[in-house]
Design a protein around this motif. Structure first.
Motif, mmCIF file in Angstrom:
data_model
loop_
_atom_site.group_PDB
_atom_site.id
_atom_site.type_symbol
_atom_site.label_atom_id
_atom_site.label_comp_id
_atom_site.label_asym_id
_atom_site.label_seq_id
_atom_site.Cartn_x
_atom_site.Cartn_y
_atom_site.Cartn_z
ATOM 1 N N PHE A 55 85.154 -57.780 93.456
ATOM 2 C CA PHE A 55 85.423 -58.197 92.082
ATOM 3 C C PHE A 55 84.909 -59.611 91.864
ATOM 4 C CE2 PHE A 55 89.238 -58.661 94.719
ATOM 5 C CZ PHE A 55 89.483 -60.016 94.647
ATOM 6 N N HIS A 56 84.636 -59.927 90.583
ATOM 7 C CA HIS A 56 84.133 -61.242 90.206
ATOM 8 C C HIS A 56 85.219 -62.126 89.613
ATOM 9 C CE1 HIS A 56 79.930 -60.253 90.921
ATOM 10 N NE2 HIS A 56 80.111 -59.110 90.277
ATOM 11 N N GLY A 57 86.374 -61.562 89.308
ATOM 12 C CA GLY A 57 87.428 -62.321 88.639
ATOM 13 C C GLY A 57 87.954 -63.458 89.490
ATOM 14 N N GLY A 58 88.563 -64.434 88.820
ATOM 15 C CA GLY A 58 89.100 -65.588 89.531
ATOM 16 C C GLY A 58 90.495 -65.335 90.064
ATOM 17 N N ALA A 59 91.095 -66.408 90.560
ATOM 18 C CA ALA A 59 92.393 -66.292 91.215
ATOM 19 C C ALA A 59 93.507 -65.872 90.264
ATOM 20 C CB ALA A 59 92.760 -67.625 91.881
ATOM 21 N N VAL A 60 93.320 -66.076 88.959
ATOM 22 C CA VAL A 60 94.394 -65.772 88.018
ATOM 23 C C VAL A 60 94.364 -64.332 87.524
ATOM 24 C CG1 VAL A 60 94.562 -68.142 87.221
ATOM 25 C CG2 VAL A 60 92.994 -66.586 86.080
ATOM 26 N N THR A 61 93.324 -63.581 87.836
ATOM 27 C CA THR A 61 93.249 -62.210 87.326
ATOM 28 C C THR A 61 93.041 -61.214 88.455
ATOM 29 O OG1 THR A 61 90.906 -62.631 86.830
ATOM 30 C CG2 THR A 61 92.463 -62.848 85.011
ATOM 31 N N VAL A 65 95.917 -59.416 91.007
ATOM 32 C CA VAL A 65 96.208 -57.976 91.006
ATOM 33 C C VAL A 65 95.966 -57.380 92.387
ATOM 34 C CG1 VAL A 65 95.464 -55.744 90.096
ATOM 35 C CG2 VAL A 65 95.786 -57.667 88.549
ATOM 36 N N ALA A 66 94.877 -57.786 93.046
ATOM 37 C CA ALA A 66 94.581 -57.267 94.379
ATOM 38 C C ALA A 66 95.682 -57.645 95.365
ATOM 39 C CB ALA A 66 93.225 -57.794 94.852
ATOM 40 N N ASP A 67 96.176 -58.874 95.276
ATOM 41 C CA ASP A 67 97.219 -59.332 96.187
ATOM 42 C C ASP A 67 98.520 -58.565 95.958
ATOM 43 O OD1 ASP A 67 98.131 -61.275 98.216
ATOM 44 O OD2 ASP A 67 99.419 -61.992 96.603
ATOM 45 N N GLU A 68 98.884 -58.363 94.687
ATOM 46 C CA GLU A 68 100.114 -57.629 94.394
ATOM 47 C C GLU A 68 99.975 -56.148 94.721
ATOM 48 O OE1 GLU A 68 101.436 -60.715 90.841
ATOM 49 O OE2 GLU A 68 100.658 -58.734 90.349
ATOM 50 N N ALA A 69 98.770 -55.594 94.538
ATOM 51 C CA ALA A 69 98.542 -54.201 94.901
ATOM 52 C C ALA A 69 98.661 -54.016 96.413
ATOM 53 C CB ALA A 69 97.169 -53.751 94.425
ATOM 54 N N ASP A 70 98.230 -55.018 97.179
ATOM 55 C CA ASP A 70 98.375 -54.962 98.638
ATOM 56 C C ASP A 70 99.850 -54.900 99.027
ATOM 57 O OD1 ASP A 70 97.206 -55.424 101.461
ATOM 58 O OD2 ASP A 70 98.666 -57.051 101.276
ATOM 59 N N THR A 71 100.675 -55.703 98.343
ATOM 60 C CA THR A 71 102.118 -55.660 98.597
ATOM 61 C C THR A 71 102.681 -54.294 98.237
ATOM 62 O OG1 THR A 71 102.294 -58.021 98.093
ATOM 63 C CG2 THR A 71 104.331 -56.752 98.072
ATOM 64 N N ALA A 72 102.225 -53.726 97.118
ATOM 65 C CA ALA A 72 102.717 -52.415 96.695
ATOM 66 C C ALA A 72 102.358 -51.333 97.710
ATOM 67 C CB ALA A 72 102.140 -52.067 95.325
ATOM 68 N N VAL A 73 101.155 -51.402 98.277
ATOM 69 C CA VAL A 73 100.750 -50.415 99.286
ATOM 70 C C VAL A 73 101.618 -50.552 100.532
ATOM 71 C CG1 VAL A 73 98.882 -49.731 100.830
ATOM 72 C CG2 VAL A 73 98.390 -50.188 98.442
ATOM 73 N N LEU A 100 103.065 -56.185 89.172
ATOM 74 C CA LEU A 100 101.906 -55.307 89.069
ATOM 75 C C LEU A 100 102.088 -54.306 87.936
ATOM 76 C CD1 LEU A 100 99.178 -54.509 90.305
ATOM 77 C CD2 LEU A 100 100.419 -52.964 91.831
ATOM 78 N N GLU A 101 103.299 -53.817 87.780
ATOM 79 C CA GLU A 101 103.583 -52.859 86.712
ATOM 80 C C GLU A 101 103.339 -53.502 85.339
ATOM 81 O OE1 GLU A 101 107.144 -49.740 85.574
ATOM 82 O OE2 GLU A 101 107.668 -51.679 86.437
ATOM 83 N N THR A 102 103.791 -54.737 85.149
ATOM 84 C CA THR A 102 103.599 -55.388 83.861
ATOM 85 C C THR A 102 102.130 -55.708 83.611
ATOM 86 O OG1 THR A 102 104.092 -57.549 84.862
ATOM 87 C CG2 THR A 102 105.904 -56.377 83.820
ATOM 88 N N ARG A 103 101.404 -56.060 84.643
ATOM 89 C CA ARG A 103 99.974 -56.341 84.474
ATOM 90 C C ARG A 103 99.222 -55.050 84.135
ATOM 91 N NH1 ARG A 103 99.973 -61.608 86.415
ATOM 92 N NH2 ARG A 103 101.206 -61.951 88.290
ATOM 93 N N MET A 104 99.592 -53.949 84.767
ATOM 94 C CA MET A 104 98.941 -52.681 84.476
ATOM 95 C C MET A 104 99.248 -52.216 83.055
ATOM 96 S SD MET A 104 97.043 -51.859 87.024
ATOM 97 C CE MET A 104 96.705 -53.645 87.032
ATOM 98 N N THR A 105 100.456 -52.531 82.574
ATOM 99 C CA THR A 105 100.784 -52.199 81.187
ATOM 100 C C THR A 105 99.877 -52.966 80.229
ATOM 101 O OG1 THR A 105 103.092 -51.719 81.718
ATOM 102 C CG2 THR A 105 102.584 -52.271 79.429
ATOM 103 N N ALA A 106 99.665 -54.249 80.509
ATOM 104 C CA ALA A 106 98.775 -55.054 79.665
ATOM 105 C C ALA A 106 97.355 -54.499 79.703
ATOM 106 C CB ALA A 106 98.793 -56.510 80.118
ATOM 107 N N LEU A 107 96.900 -54.115 80.888
ATOM 108 C CA LEU A 107 95.550 -53.574 81.018
ATOM 109 C C LEU A 107 95.430 -52.235 80.297
ATOM 110 C CD1 LEU A 107 92.717 -53.660 82.183
ATOM 111 C CD2 LEU A 107 93.638 -52.742 84.332
ATOM 112 N N LYS A 108 96.446 -51.379 80.448
ATOM 113 C CA LYS A 108 96.421 -50.070 79.785
ATOM 114 C C LYS A 108 96.353 -50.237 78.271
ATOM 115 C CE LYS A 108 100.247 -47.910 79.187
ATOM 116 N NZ LYS A 108 101.525 -47.197 79.408
#
Length: 233
Positions: A55-61, A65-73, A100-108
């Motif tokens: 991904f090209h996104g910075g630390a705030v996006t 998400v990748a870090d929180e998704a790792d925790t979820a896994v 992660l759930e709230t971020r995915m809601t925003a993305l959806k």
């Protein structure tokens, strides 16, 4: 460099688990290398599997998400294996899964907005019924949620998702809604420098028409406007 695919010859990061020097915090020794690589997936001798995200996104996006998704896994694996989860780990699992759930809601919901915005054809990219099919919701429910967002009720994390982008000004705090792109007109003129007569300007139209060269930009613009109004004249 270790490549992920025999068909890809570009540079890649080498995949390995390493031991860090306690003083310099630099790799001291390779602890483990994968037994198999399949695209971005690595299979390790200890039976674990890792998947590399690009991904090209910075630390705030994207990184967040990748870090929180790792925790979820990791939480998912802990639930499935039935291991005893320590209180600190349990709190971290709950916290990151909630984030992660709230971020995915925003993305959806941002994808919902984009789907209803005018695309290159000037029409919405997807119908409410098509969106509802993918969300497993009735199209009227999707339409109602879309209207509430437009009326000023976006997802709580929308500002986080759209920060530093052009979309940040849309739908909130009085921001404008995306405009329907106007189809190109057959006759649309502008004033350009004359290539044949340096120092002079000329009005040209998209249809191929061009006016006489002159030195006055205002006169050339008026000639172009007259052509737009009466292209057959």
């Amino acid at each position: 460099m270790t490549t992920y695919s025999s068909s890809y010859t570009g540079p890649q990061w080498k995949i390995a688990q390493v031991e860090l020097d306690p003083e310099t915090r630099t790799p001291a020794a390779t602890v483990m290398e994968p037994t198999e690589l399949a695209g971005p997936t690595a299979f390790w001798p200890d039976g674990t599997t890792s998947y590399l995200l690009h991904f090209h996104g910075g630390a705030v996006t994207s990184w967040t998400v990748a870090d929180e998704a790792d925790t979820a896994v990791r939480a998912l694996e802990a639930v499935r294996t039935g291991e005893e989860i320590a209180p600190d780990a349990l709190r971290a699992y709950i916290r990151d899964v909630r984030r992660l759930e709230t971020r995915m809601t925003a993305l959806k919901e941002e994808l919902l907005l984009i789907a209803r915005e005018p695309g290159p054809t000037g029409r919405a990219r997807l119908t409410f019924r098509e969106i509802g099919d993918e969300l497993r919701q009735h199209h009227s429910t999707v339409a109602e949620r879309h209207q509430r967002i437009v009326d000023g009720d976006p997802a709580p994390w929308r500002a986080w998702l759209t920060q530093h982008t052009e979309r940040a000004a849309l739908y909130s705090n009085g921001g404008e809604l995306p405009r329907t792109p106007e189809p190109p007109r057959e006759h649309e003129t502008n004033v350009y420098d004359s290539e044949e007569e340096p120092g002079k300007v000329i009005a040209r139209c998209r249809c191929g028409w061009s006016g006489p060269a002159g030195t006055n930009i205002v006169t050339a613009a008026r000639q172009g406007k007259a052509h737009e109004d009466q292209p057959e004249a």
